[in-house]
Design a protein around this motif. Structure first.
Motif, mmCIF file in Angstrom:
data_model
loop_
_atom_site.group_PDB
_atom_site.id
_atom_site.type_symbol
_atom_site.label_atom_id
_atom_site.label_comp_id
_atom_site.label_asym_id
_atom_site.label_seq_id
_atom_site.Cartn_x
_atom_site.Cartn_y
_atom_site.Cartn_z
ATOM 1 N N GLN A 12 0.801 -1.216 0.000
ATOM 2 C CA GLN A 12 0.000 0.000 0.000
ATOM 3 C C GLN A 12 0.842 1.279 0.000
ATOM 4 O O GLN A 12 0.317 2.365 0.168
ATOM 5 C CB GLN A 12 -0.945 0.021 1.213
ATOM 6 N N ARG A 14 2.679 4.467 -1.266
ATOM 7 C CA ARG A 14 2.466 5.340 -2.408
ATOM 8 C C ARG A 14 3.458 6.498 -2.381
ATOM 9 O O ARG A 14 4.011 6.832 -1.328
ATOM 10 C CB ARG A 14 1.041 5.918 -2.395
ATOM 11 N N TYR A 20 -2.238 11.003 -8.080
ATOM 12 C CA TYR A 20 -2.596 9.817 -8.850
ATOM 13 C C TYR A 20 -3.853 10.005 -9.687
ATOM 14 O O TYR A 20 -4.356 9.047 -10.271
ATOM 15 C CB TYR A 20 -2.759 8.618 -7.913
ATOM 16 N N GLY A 116 -6.264 4.741 -7.734
ATOM 17 C CA GLY A 116 -6.686 3.755 -6.738
ATOM 18 C C GLY A 116 -8.106 3.275 -6.965
ATOM 19 O O GLY A 116 -8.409 2.088 -6.814
#
Length: 445
Positions: A12, A14, A20, A116
């Motif tokens: 997880q 990032r 993003y 995501g």
């Protein structure tokens, strides 16, 4: 820069400074849920044949794997027109895909979103169809999944068995029962009911999706790498395409191409290493904090510094010579290089952390001549350790052994190792060889 404390690697993490929702190129990795085995396919082919050929290393997809492929190539791009699938490979238990985002991400209903949510939607679609395939209940009114489109759909731009896509021919029709070997699903053991979850096998509870009792196909989260430069993009593409060959190679040489944890123990103690660092480093570098950070990351066994290894471990039985270049000997570099090459030609194996430019030049020259080497890594090996394709080939050929005396820690791209850390690796090189690094100054007998 100070060495940061060890970080638990997870799926997880990032890039904190990256948005993003904006255009970019992303290498996404998804793993199937724990305990699922290898439901997506199996590796076949020959290492003697080139990649992309019919008999070269490739993945034969199960019906579940073909379903995941369809969701990737049709549903994701249908819902998000600004997303294109660049390169991908579906392995038996995980998926690598290089995604190009050409514009700010907006869903089909016009709502701004981010990567995501795209991945979550893809996994949700795969789960629905997976549950339908395996006979798991789907709530009333919830569609079983994206309608199955022909594998040779014009939207794909090529038939399912197209060599351009590197894909196998389609598997038999879907709709096989849960536990079927053709689906690549776990089976064989009698089912035992566990309250609040799916049937368990061998008395162990199977993970479920909340209170529904449905088991998800993919594990929670995903891993992403943001490709920025053309060189990084090329590296990511090569890595993805080379996955089947790498897996087939590792499975054929499990002893060599697997990590051996603390399999080699040196005669060097942490206290002896501390004394070495205090002698070799300036006081401003060998601070108590720096030494403590180094000692906290050392691999130990029976009170001595130990090594994790990957590659041809038989090289440790050879005559070992350390390669360390010092500034004070810079004017004698050509002499040192010549002596190292002569020793390698006589059967010695050179050992180096390959930090200084001189060490890199010497070790590269030795490798180019086809002589084996041992390289000391500046970080530990993570749980899933995969060296570059070049190094895997060198290990498989018996020409390389990678060793490390460190526990693994996550490091950012701009983080540099400290001077005491580099000196520590020089000391480890001498400990592995049981020889000082000035051996080359003495004439060969």
């Amino acid at each position: 820069m100070k060495i940061q404390l060890p970080t638990n690697h997870n799926m997880q993490r990032r890039m904190a400074t990256h948005n993003y929702a904006l255009p970019g190129i992303y290498h996404i990795t998804l793993h199937v849920a724990e305990g699922m085995g290898q439901p997506l396919g199996q590796i076949q082919g020959s290492l003697e044949q080139p990649d992309g050929s019919q008999d070269g290393p490739h993945v034969v997809l199960t019906p579940v794997g073909n379903m995941v492929r369809e969701e990737l190539l049709t549903s994701m791009t249908a819902h998000y027109r600004m997303i294109k699938v660049d390169t991908f490979v579906i392995m038996p238990e995980h998926l690598h895909v290089l995604i190009q985002v050409t514009a700010p991400i907006v869903s089909s209903n016009g709502r701004p979103t981010h990567l995501g949510q795209v991945i979550a939607g893809f996994k949700k679609g795969c789960n629905r169809r997976y549950w339908a395939l395996t006979g798991q209940a789907i709530p009333t009114g919830e569609p079983p999944g994206t309608p199955i489109a022909p594998l040779a759909s014009p939207a794909l731009g090529a038939p399912a068995s197209s060599p351009a896509l590197g894909l196998p021919a389609p598997s038999p029709a879907l709709g096989l029962p849960s536990g079927s070997p053709a689906l690549g699903l776990p089976g064989g053991s009698p089912a035992v009911r566990v309250p609040g979850g799916l049937p368990a096998r061998n008395g162990k509870r199977v993970p479920s999706n909340g209170s529904t009792g449905r088991r998800p196909l993919f594990a929670y989260g995903y891993c992403d790498v943001h490709a920025i430069t053309p060189e990084q993009l090329s590296t990511q593409r090569s890595y993805i395409k080379g996955n089947p060959r790498s897996r087939l190679l590792r499975s054929s040489q499990r002893t060599t191409l697997t990590t051996c944890r603390t399999g080699y123990v040196t005669a060097l103690t942490p206290s002896a290493l501390g004394g070495f660092l205090q002698r070799e480093c300036l006081p401003k570098h060998a601070t108590p904090e720096a030494l403590s950070a180094i000692h906290s990351r050392l691999l130990l066994a029976d009170g001595n510094i130990a090594l994790d290894t990957y590659g041809n471990r038989q090289l440790l039985n050879s005559r070992l010579l350390p390669v360390v270049c010092h500034r004070k000997d810079k004017y004698r570099f050509n002499e040192q290089k010549t002596r190292c090459l002569e020793a390698a030609a006589r059967g010695a194996v050179l050992v180096s952390p390959r930090i200084a430019s001189g060490e890199q030049e010497i070790m590269n020259e030795i490798v180019n001549h086809g002589f084996p080497v041992i390289l000391i890594a500046d970080n530990g090996f993570p749980e899933r350790y995969h060296p570059s394709a070049v190094r895997i080939d060198q290990c498989a050929a018996g020409q390389l052994l990678l060793v490390t005396s460190w526990q693994y820690q996550y490091r950012g791209k701009n983080e540099q190792v400290t001077i005491p850390f580099c000196k520590a690796m020089n000391c480890v090189a001498q400990a592995v060889c049981r020889l000082k690094d000035d051996w080359w100054k003495v004439p060969l007998q």
